[in-house]
Scaffold this motif. Structure first.
Motif, short mmCIF file in Angstrom:
data_model
loop_
_atom_site.label_atom_id
_atom_site.label_comp_id
_atom_site.label_asym_id
_atom_site.label_seq_id
_atom_site.Cartn_x
_atom_site.Cartn_y
_atom_site.Cartn_z
N VAL A 10 -61.40 9.54 10.19
CA VAL A 10 -62.61 10.38 10.11
C VAL A 10 -63.34 10.23 11.44
O VAL A 10 -63.82 9.15 11.78
CB VAL A 10 -63.52 9.96 8.95
N GLU A 11 -63.37 11.32 12.21
CA GLU A 11 -63.98 11.28 13.55
C GLU A 11 -65.47 11.62 13.46
O GLU A 11 -65.85 12.66 12.90
CB GLU A 11 -63.29 12.30 14.47
N MET A 12 -66.30 10.73 14.03
CA MET A 12 -67.75 10.96 14.09
C MET A 12 -68.31 10.36 15.37
O MET A 12 -67.69 9.48 15.98
CB MET A 12 -68.46 10.31 12.87
N ASP A 13 -69.45 10.85 15.79
CA ASP A 13 -70.17 10.19 16.88
C ASP A 13 -70.82 8.93 16.33
O ASP A 13 -71.36 8.93 15.21
CB ASP A 13 -71.24 11.12 17.45
N SER A 14 -70.78 7.87 17.11
CA SER A 14 -71.41 6.64 16.62
C SER A 14 -72.93 6.72 16.66
O SER A 14 -73.61 6.13 15.81
CB SER A 14 -70.93 5.44 17.44
N GLU A 15 -73.46 7.44 17.64
CA GLU A 15 -74.92 7.58 17.78
C GLU A 15 -75.27 9.05 17.97
O GLU A 15 -74.55 9.79 18.64
CB GLU A 15 -75.44 6.78 18.97
N LYS A 16 -76.39 9.45 17.42
CA LYS A 16 -76.89 10.80 17.60
C LYS A 16 -78.41 10.74 17.58
O LYS A 16 -79.01 9.92 16.87
CB LYS A 16 -76.39 11.71 16.48
N SER A 17 -79.04 11.60 18.35
CA SER A 17 -80.51 11.58 18.38
C SER A 17 -81.03 13.01 18.49
O SER A 17 -80.34 13.92 18.95
CB SER A 17 -81.03 10.75 19.55
N GLY A 18 -82.27 13.17 18.06
CA GLY A 18 -82.94 14.46 18.16
C GLY A 18 -84.44 14.26 18.11
O GLY A 18 -84.93 13.20 17.67
N PHE A 113 -56.20 12.61 -2.00
CA PHE A 113 -55.10 12.20 -2.89
C PHE A 113 -53.79 12.37 -2.13
O PHE A 113 -53.57 13.42 -1.48
CB PHE A 113 -55.08 13.08 -4.16
N PRO A 114 -53.00 11.38 -2.09
CA PRO A 114 -53.08 10.11 -2.83
C PRO A 114 -53.63 8.97 -1.99
O PRO A 114 -53.54 7.80 -2.37
CB PRO A 114 -51.63 9.86 -3.19
N ALA A 115 -54.21 9.27 -0.79
CA ALA A 115 -54.56 8.19 0.16
C ALA A 115 -55.87 7.49 -0.18
O ALA A 115 -56.19 6.46 0.43
CB ALA A 115 -54.64 8.76 1.58
N GLY A 116 -56.64 8.03 -1.12
CA GLY A 116 -57.90 7.38 -1.46
C GLY A 116 -59.05 7.83 -0.55
O GLY A 116 -59.00 8.90 0.07
N ASN A 117 -60.07 7.01 -0.43
CA ASN A 117 -61.27 7.38 0.32
C ASN A 117 -61.18 6.92 1.78
O ASN A 117 -60.65 5.85 2.08
CB ASN A 117 -62.51 6.78 -0.33
N ARG A 118 -61.71 7.77 2.66
CA ARG A 118 -61.85 7.43 4.09
C ARG A 118 -63.27 7.81 4.51
O ARG A 118 -63.79 8.86 4.10
CB ARG A 118 -60.84 8.20 4.95
N GLU A 119 -63.89 6.98 5.34
CA GLU A 119 -65.27 7.28 5.75
C GLU A 119 -65.55 6.77 7.15
O GLU A 119 -64.80 5.96 7.71
CB GLU A 119 -66.28 6.66 4.77
N ASN A 120 -66.66 7.24 7.69
CA ASN A 120 -67.16 6.77 8.99
C ASN A 120 -68.68 6.96 8.97
O ASN A 120 -69.22 7.59 8.06
CB ASN A 120 -66.51 7.53 10.14
N THR A 121 -69.36 6.42 9.97
CA THR A 121 -70.83 6.47 9.99
C THR A 121 -71.36 6.94 11.34
O THR A 121 -70.69 6.82 12.37
CB THR A 121 -71.45 5.09 9.68
#
Length: 350
Positions: A10-18, A113-121
């Motif tokens: 799961v690709e995300m930016d580690s930091e974001k601001s506004g 399915f069937p890999a389960g949950n994947r997440e990022n922050t």
């Protein structure tokens, strides 16, 4: 050789601001495996004190659901997600009308399915531009003989997040005191005072306050208006007041802020001569000069701050001492004319 399998990430930016009130995209992209797994649901959550609060959910069958606190401010940027399609690889959300309470860690979680949950922050930071102001510390600055240091100007960077920084630019030597106040909403107010001894020499000098915030620079300035009592000088007496000289006068000049409201003339150990006429800052003596004009004259200049004085001693030259009646003066001039005649004769007849 077979094609290497793609890893599920799961690709995300580690930091974001506004900035508060603006909008920001929180990116989330699912890198599927090969062969691909099935995405059952994507859930955006806000991490609050260790617990998760739902923000928005995208489900291929049920569509999109946004939690009430975010209903008018959060949308899935990819239109395909909003149309209940199975295409959930890009579930970036757009956060609008950012508020200070939106600052938090956000989780983008894929149920597969069937890999389960994947997440990022991603950590979202909300900035607040401060309001800047510069002003004179007091309506009236007065130069006093006590030489007491006082704040003359104040620069404020109010309700910023993070705090702004303040520096001063001026030719005027002084001291700076700066203090920070942390507000209940997480913003910071910075206030800086410029301190000096008010004096006549500092009148109309400029103080510039430079506030820096996230590489943005704001500059404001004030011109010091320092009030001071009169600085007096007396002119007009050239040391050549001889008997029968006509229309002599003394004049009183004063540098003052505010301007002089009253000029007064007096003669030490006596009264002003009968032929003296006062015209504001000028003392005019009518008619020919007499010995009665001798003495020490004082000019008193007054403004709302105080009164200051200056004096001049006037001496009267008798006719016997005047250069035009001096025998040596006459003799010297006779020799001068004789030499001029001789030079003329020499040039013409030589």
């Amino acid at each position: 050789v077979g094609t290497p399998a793609k890893q599920i990430t799961v690709e995300m930016d580690s930091e974001k601001s506004g900035y508060i009130g603006s909008k920001v995209d929180l990116r989330c992209r699912f890198i599927n495996s090969f062969p691909p797994v099935k995405i059952s649901q994507v859930t955006w959550q806000k991490l609050v004190n260790g617990s998760k609060q739902n923000v928005a959910i995208a489900n291929p069958s049920l569509g999109v659901s946004v939690a009430p606190p975010y209903k008018d401010r959060v949308i899935f940027k990819n239109g395909a997600v909003r149309r209940r399609t199975p295409n959930l690889e890009d579930t970036t959300i757009t956060f609008s009308a950012l508020g200070l309470t939106d600052e938090a860690t956000y989780i983008c979680e894929y149920t597969t399915f069937p890999a389960g949950n994947r997440e990022n922050t991603v950590n979202l930071t909300v900035h607040v531009r401060p309001t800047t102001q510069m002003s004179l510390s007091t309506p009236t600055l007065v130069a006093r003989s006590s030489n007491i240091k006082t704040p003359v100007a104040t620069c404020t960077s109010a309700n910023g997040k993070p705090a702004g920084t303040i520096r001063w630019e001026t030719r005027v030597p002084g001291e700076v005191t700066t203090r920070e106040v942390k507000n209940a909403d997480g913003t910071v107010t910075v206030q800086s005072d410029y301190i000096l001894v008010p004096s006549k020499e500092r009148h109309k000098e400029t103080l510039a306050c430079v506030t820096t915030y996230n590489e943005e620079v704001y500059t404001d300035s004030v011109t010091l208006d320092i009030q001071y009592e009169p600085d007096v000088s007396v002119g007009g007496y050239d040391g050549n007041w001889y008997l029968n000289r006509e229309n002599v006068q003394l004049n009183c000049q004063a540098d003052a802020n505010p301007a002089v409201s009253l000029y007064q003339w007096r003669l030490i150990n006596g009264s002003l001569p009968s032929n003296a006429e006062i015209r504001d800052n000028v003392l005019l003596f009518k008619g020919p000069v007499t010995y009665d004009l001798q003495g020490t004259y004082v000019c008193d200049a007054t403004n709302s701050i105080g009164t200051q004085s200056e004096s001049v001693e006037v001496s009267i030259i008798g006719m016997e001492k005047h250069p035009q009646n001096n025998k040596s003066y006459v003799l010297k001039n006779k020799w001068f004319f004789f030499l001029m005649q001789w030079l003329f004769y020499f040039l013409c007849y030589s």
